[in-house]
Enzyme design. Structure first.
Site, short mmCIF file in Angstrom:
data_model
loop_
_atom_site.label_atom_id
_atom_site.label_comp_id
_atom_site.label_asym_id
_atom_site.label_seq_id
_atom_site.Cartn_x
_atom_site.Cartn_y
_atom_site.Cartn_z
N ASP A 107 9.02 -10.20 -3.22
CA ASP A 107 8.79 -10.64 -4.60
C ASP A 107 10.17 -10.76 -5.26
OD1 ASP A 107 8.25 -10.33 -7.44
OD2 ASP A 107 6.27 -9.60 -6.99
N ARG A 146 -6.62 -2.87 0.07
CA ARG A 146 -5.82 -3.22 1.25
C ARG A 146 -6.68 -3.62 2.45
NH1 ARG A 146 -0.56 -1.17 0.23
NH2 ARG A 146 -0.50 0.69 -1.06
P1 IMP Z 1 10.02 -6.60 -4.62
O1 IMP Z 1 10.85 -5.35 -4.48
O2 IMP Z 1 9.91 -7.04 -6.04
O3 IMP Z 1 10.46 -7.73 -3.69
O4 IMP Z 1 8.55 -6.20 -4.26
C1 IMP Z 1 8.19 -5.89 -3.02
C2 IMP Z 1 7.01 -4.95 -2.95
O5 IMP Z 1 6.19 -4.96 -4.11
C3 IMP Z 1 6.14 -5.42 -1.83
O6 IMP Z 1 6.53 -4.84 -0.62
C4 IMP Z 1 4.75 -5.01 -2.28
O7 IMP Z 1 4.50 -3.69 -1.87
C5 IMP Z 1 4.82 -5.07 -3.78
N1 IMP Z 1 4.28 -6.37 -4.28
C6 IMP Z 1 4.97 -7.45 -4.71
N2 IMP Z 1 4.17 -8.44 -5.09
C7 IMP Z 1 2.90 -7.98 -4.90
C8 IMP Z 1 1.60 -8.59 -5.09
O8 IMP Z 1 1.42 -9.75 -5.52
N3 IMP Z 1 0.54 -7.80 -4.77
C9 IMP Z 1 0.66 -6.52 -4.29
N4 IMP Z 1 1.86 -5.94 -4.08
C10 IMP Z 1 2.97 -6.66 -4.39
#
Ligand code: IMP
Ligand code: MG
Length: 186
Positions: free
Chosen positions: A114, A176
């Site tokens: 994300d 999940r």
């Molecule tokens: P980042 O650090 O913002 O890249 O987010 C990564 C983590 O956030 C992922 O490994 C997921 O566990 C969680 N995450 C990000 N987007 C989503 C989503 O749309 N649904 C559920 N979990 C998410």
């Protein structure tokens, strides 16, 4: 998780939010096979250590590794950054790396990339242990949300910046346990 409608466009309710069917089991499995093929080709004759990121990536890791035909090991780390439907901006390490990755090719396995914050934390955890190389394979990628330096090399499916659940991904730790992925109804 409660199924609120069962037409061909299934809707599910998780706690206070509604979600609709978004990515089918078939599409998920095909994209995983494509990622596995690319890894098999790129690392031919090499050994890999996969590092899965708990909790979200457990299903992706389990399905991907069945299509890998190289000598490989798998290990897991656990980090957390999300609360509800958004990132907290801080990544906490709950279980660290216990495998020796020195001079080994590492492929990080993520459910979704994300903002990229989790990835940068993982890179520093892993780089610290002097691997031969580090790449990332993720089932899902939100390019519009990504703020990191290095985008993931192996991406199953690119999606817009919408909150999703299922196939390992959760909303408040629930949801999940499905073969498909569902998108939030706003
Ligand atoms: P980042 O650090 O913002 O890249 O987010 C990564 C983590 O956030 C992922 O490994 C997921 O566990 C969680 N995450 C990000 N987007 C989503 C989503 O749309 N649904 C559920 N979990 C998410
Ligand atoms: Mg995750």
């Amino acid at each position: 998780m409660i199924f609120v409608e069962s037409t061909n466009q299934e809707k599910v309710q998780i706690k206070d939010k509604k979600f609709e069917l978004y990515i089918s089991e078939d599409e998920i499995q095909k994209s995983i096979q494509t990622v596995a093929k690319r890894i098999n080709t790129d690392y031919k004759g090499e050994e890999i250590i996969f590092v899965g990121v708990l909790n979200g990536a457990f299903m992706f890791a389990a399905d991907l590794i069945k299509d890998i035909d190289l000598e490989c090991e798998i290990s897991f780390v656990k980090v957390t950054s999300y609360k509800g439907t958004s990132s907290t901006g801080k990544v906490h390490e709950l279980i660290g790396l216990t495998t020796d990755i020195k001079d080994k090719h590492v492929v990080i396995l993520e459910d979704i990339v994300d903002s990229g914050l989790t990835l940068s934390k993982l890179y520093s955890m892993i780089d610290h242990n002097a691997p031969k190389s580090v790449q990332v394979a993720t089932l899902l990628y939100k390019p519009d949300a990504f703020k990191g330096k290095y985008p993931p090399k192996y991406v199953g499916i690119e999606i817009p910046n919408k909150f999703i659940v299922g196939y390992g991904l959760d909303y408040m730790e629930v949801g999940r346990n499905t073969r498909e992925i569902y998108k939030i109804i706003e």
